[in-house]
Design an enzyme around this catalytic site. Structure first.
Site, PDB file in Angstrom:
ATOM      1  CG  MET A  92       1.113  -3.586  10.500  1.00  0.00           C
ATOM      2  SD  MET A  92       0.455  -3.481   8.824  1.00  0.00           S
ATOM      3  CE  MET A  92       0.596  -5.201   8.331  1.00  0.00           C
ATOM      4  CG  ASN A 109      -5.994   1.931   6.299  1.00  0.00           C
ATOM      5  OD1 ASN A 109      -4.909   2.145   6.832  1.00  0.00           O
ATOM      6  ND2 ASN A 109      -6.239   0.822   5.618  1.00  0.00           N
ATOM      7  CG  HIS A 111      -4.974  -1.291   1.237  1.00  0.00           C
ATOM      8  ND1 HIS A 111      -4.565  -2.188   2.204  1.00  0.00           N
ATOM      9  CD2 HIS A 111      -5.127  -1.999   0.099  1.00  0.00           C
ATOM     10  CE1 HIS A 111      -4.487  -3.394   1.657  1.00  0.00           C
ATOM     11  NE2 HIS A 111      -4.825  -3.304   0.390  1.00  0.00           N
ATOM     12  CB  SER A 138      -7.028   2.995  -2.150  1.00  0.00           C
ATOM     13  OG  SER A 138      -6.846   2.319  -3.374  1.00  0.00           O
ATOM     14  CB  THR A 143     -16.640   0.181   6.816  1.00  0.00           C
ATOM     15  OG1 THR A 143     -15.965  -0.578   5.812  1.00  0.00           O
ATOM     16  CG2 THR A 143     -17.061   1.531   6.242  1.00  0.00           C
ATOM     17  CG  ASP A 147      -7.599  -3.361   3.692  1.00  0.00           C
ATOM     18  OD1 ASP A 147      -7.363  -2.425   4.481  1.00  0.00           O
ATOM     19  OD2 ASP A 147      -6.863  -4.352   3.575  1.00  0.00           O
TER      20      ASP A 147
HETATM   21  C1  GRF Z   1       2.292   1.601   3.787  1.00  0.00           C
HETATM   22  O1  GRF Z   1       2.616   1.001   2.584  1.00  0.00           O
HETATM   23  C2  GRF Z   1       0.789   1.655   3.960  1.00  0.00           C
HETATM   24  O2  GRF Z   1       0.104   1.796   2.762  1.00  0.00           O
HETATM   25  C3  GRF Z   1       0.488   0.311   4.547  1.00  0.00           C
HETATM   26  O3  GRF Z   1       1.569   0.034   5.405  1.00  0.00           O
HETATM   27  C4  GRF Z   1       2.718   0.760   4.979  1.00  0.00           C
HETATM   28  C5  GRF Z   1       3.143   1.580   6.152  1.00  0.00           C
HETATM   29  O4  GRF Z   1       4.336   2.272   5.930  1.00  0.00           O
HETATM   30  N1  GRF Z   1      -0.809   0.321   5.180  1.00  0.00           N
HETATM   31  P1  GRF Z   1       4.755   3.473   6.891  1.00  0.00           P
HETATM   32  O5  GRF Z   1       4.772   2.904   8.316  1.00  0.00           O
HETATM   33  O6  GRF Z   1       3.753   4.560   6.748  1.00  0.00           O
HETATM   34  O7  GRF Z   1       6.116   3.865   6.451  1.00  0.00           O
END
Ligand code: GRF
Length: 194
Positions: A92, A109, A111, A138, A143, A147
């Protein structure tokens, strides 16, 4: 057979996608190996999952640090573990341009939306509010723009009447766990060929 590509996974929370990547790496023909899991939150539950799987972990809070300084710490850990590919899994933090440039084409990543739709947060709520018939996830190359990099894999799920962000997220998560290891393996194979 070529050596497995060394992968570092960055997390901030529960780490279910990280766990899926680790699980898939147990297959004898998997072209990657997770050698490091790093978190920007020392309390991230995913760290314990990684430790239990026997994987080296690193945790350091980003709080009170400049973005570039924090990213330099993470970068040093990744380089120290001789990581070749970086997988963000619920990480995050927005990465600094310098970090991304240092790993150009080597960060992916996952998303939880059908990119280019719904970059950023609250993706499921936004898909429901828009009346979309489908949601999804996705995998993309990272980059500098959030996203925004090239999409390498995508999966779709229906949005059903009465869906909440939570019920939709749960349906999408199953697909995340399916496509992320496949996409990472594909990327690892292309590195092995390079
Ligand atoms: C997932 O939904 C991912 O797509 C997003 O954050 C969430 C992370 O969940 N980027 P986890 O920590 O992998 O359980």
């Amino acid at each position: 057979m070529a050596e497995p590509v060394r992968v570092g996974v960055l997390i901030s929370g529960r780490g279910s996608n990280m766990a899926a990547l680790i699980e898939a790496s147990r297959a004898t023909d998997c072209p990657y190996r997770v050698v490091l899991v790093a978190a920007n939150d020392p309390d991230a539950p995913g760290l314990a999952i990684a430790r239990n799987a026997g994987i080296q972990t690193y945790a350091h809070s980003h709080k009170g640090m400049k973005r570039a300084d924090f990213d330099a710490l993470i970068d040093a850990e990744l380089r120290g573990a001789r990581v070749e590919l970086v997988a963000l899994a619920g990480y995050m933090r927005i990465l600094s341009e310098g970090f991304i440039a240092g790993w150009a084409g080597r960060i992916i990543n996952i998303h939880p939306s059908l990119l280019p739709l719904y970059k950023g947060l609250d993706t499921h709520q936004r898909a429901i509010d828009a009346g979309d018939a489908e949601g999804g996830c996705s995998v993309h190359i990272v980059t500098p723009e959030l996203d925004d990099g090239p999409v390498v894999a995508q999966a779709r799920v229906p949005i059903l009447p009465g869906d909440t962000p939570e019920t939709l997220a749960a349906r999408v998560l199953v697909e995340e766990h399916r496509i992320y290891p496949l996409a990472l393996a594909e990327m690892a194979r292309s590195l092995q060929r390079a």
